[in-house]
Design a protein around this motif. Structure first.
Motif, PDB file in Angstrom:
ATOM      1  N   UNK A 215      -0.845   4.531 -10.070  1.00  0.00           N
ATOM      2  CA  UNK A 215      -1.505   3.790  -9.003  1.00  0.00           C
ATOM      3  C   UNK A 215      -0.780   2.500  -8.637  1.00  0.00           C
ATOM      4  N   UNK A 216      -1.028   2.039  -7.439  1.00  0.00           N
ATOM      5  CA  UNK A 216      -0.594   0.729  -6.983  1.00  0.00           C
ATOM      6  C   UNK A 216      -1.675   0.196  -6.047  1.00  0.00           C
ATOM      7  N   UNK A 217      -1.426  -0.940  -5.437  1.00  0.00           N
ATOM      8  CA  UNK A 217      -2.428  -1.541  -4.570  1.00  0.00           C
ATOM      9  C   UNK A 217      -2.134  -1.273  -3.097  1.00  0.00           C
ATOM     10  N   UNK A 218      -3.154  -1.371  -2.281  1.00  0.00           N
ATOM     11  CA  UNK A 218      -2.976  -1.251  -0.835  1.00  0.00           C
ATOM     12  C   UNK A 218      -2.020  -2.326  -0.326  1.00  0.00           C
ATOM     13  N   UNK A 219      -2.072  -3.496  -0.941  1.00  0.00           N
ATOM     14  CA  UNK A 219      -1.209  -4.616  -0.548  1.00  0.00           C
ATOM     15  C   UNK A 219       0.262  -4.264  -0.755  1.00  0.00           C
ATOM     16  N   UNK A 220       0.586  -3.657  -1.909  1.00  0.00           N
ATOM     17  CA  UNK A 220       1.970  -3.263  -2.177  1.00  0.00           C
ATOM     18  C   UNK A 220       2.442  -2.214  -1.177  1.00  0.00           C
TER      19      UNK A 220
END
Length: 332
Positions: A215-220
């Motif tokens: 997973x990662x963030x929407x921001x990234x």
């Protein structure tokens, strides 16, 4: 003095050429593991050790997890850039809490969970769970148990479902009639202790759940998609190498951990690699995200009132980066 000046001019010219060629510092990122160091995360350690992250332009720090660490919260808050997180249901629960995380890959192509009874018992199928005491981890795996029971027509109320500790000893001692295991860890513990069991794999009873999401963030994804792509590329490359070179991969993990049993870690990696290549893993490739399975899981969680309302699957799971991973990194 003239020669000194010429040397300075030459050095400046070299630095200018390096800048023009696109040379730049590596991007510093972190990846949080959902548990402590073990071969469950071999691909990440291999990618770091073999320089795959560095070659992708990344300076990666690996942060271990544990029982009281929420990978979804850490990534959603920006404390960690990436994580090896939980199963499909964990991503849906996190999205319900408004955590802006996105699964960009799924390490395990099928659920690793199974249920075991002592071989000498009369419990020979999930239908036989009725009237018995069944233990499960109340971290999401209980919903896979609920699904298996429902698919077999077993009334959930007829089963005494209790919380399971992070030890198989209560099951070994007969405290529970049935317990939950992962195919790559607790089942191996029982085998090591020569405890004969009947195995009821969750996926054999209609449970369609992927696990260990990357997973990662929407921001990234919005601000640094090239970094997200580089991380997934290198991670899957690390996993492919680990699967093809398992003894070396075990040694790399052993070097990074403490108190690890090499035989157990070797068996864990072998079992884990099989789960990575199960279902669509052989044809689609390592890390593929099953969007249909996410939709099914969403429906099951609603059915068992684990979710208050339906979660929009599209923003929570994506193959947009997996699609661009070089085939030689994801096809075993």
């Amino acid at each position: 003095m003239r020669f000194v000046k010429q040397g300075l001019v030459y050095a400046a010219a070299v630095m200018s050429l390096m800048a023009a060629s696109g040379a730049h510092a590596e991007e510093s990122v972190s990846v949080r593991l959902r548990w402590v160091t073990q071969t469950q995360f071999a691909g990440v350690y291999v990618a770091l050790e073999k320089g795959f992250y560095k070659q992708a332009g990344l300076d990666v720090k690996i942060n271990p997890g544990g029982p009281n660490i929420s990978t979804e919260t850490l990534v959603g808050s920006g404390a960690d850039t990436f994580a090896v997180s939980g199963a499909t249901d964990a991503i849906l629960f996190a999205r319900e809490k408004k955590l802006p995380i996105v699964a960009i890959g799924m390490t395990l192509q099928t659920t690793p969970y199974a249920f075991v009874s002592h071989q000498a018992s009369t419990i020979k199928s999930v239908k036989d769970f009725s009237g018995k005491t069944v233990s499960a981890w109340f971290t999401g795996s209980q919903y896979q148990l609920f699904t298996a029971l429902g698919n077999e027509g077993v009334d959930q109320k007829s089963v005494s479902i209790v919380s399971q500790p992070f030890s198989m000893q209560p099951f070994i001692d007969g405290k529970y009639d049935v317990s939950t295991v992962t195919m790559y860890n607790e089942l191996l513990v029982l085998k090591d202790k020569n405890v004969p069991v009947n195995i009821f794999r969750a996926d054999a009873y209609g449970v369609r759940v992927q696990d260990n999401a990357i997973i990662t963030s929407e921001k990234m994804i919005k601000e640094k998609p090239e970094v997200v792509q580089a991380f997934l590329n290198a991670t899957l490359r690390g996993w492919k190498y680990a699967i093809q070179n398992q003894p070396e991969a075990v040694d790399i993990v052993m070097k990074n951990g403490s108190g690890l049993n090499k035989s157990h870690q070797t068996n864990m990696l072998a079992a884990y690699a099989q789960l990575m290549q199960a279902a669509q893993g052989k044809t689609k490739g390592l890390g593929w995200v099953d969007l249909e399975a996410a939709t099914i899981t969403n429906a099951n969680l609603l059915k068992y009132q684990a979710l208050k309302s339906s979660i929009d699957v599209a923003p929570a799971f994506t193959n947009q980066f997996w699609d661009k991973v070089p085939a030689e990194y994801k096809l075993p």
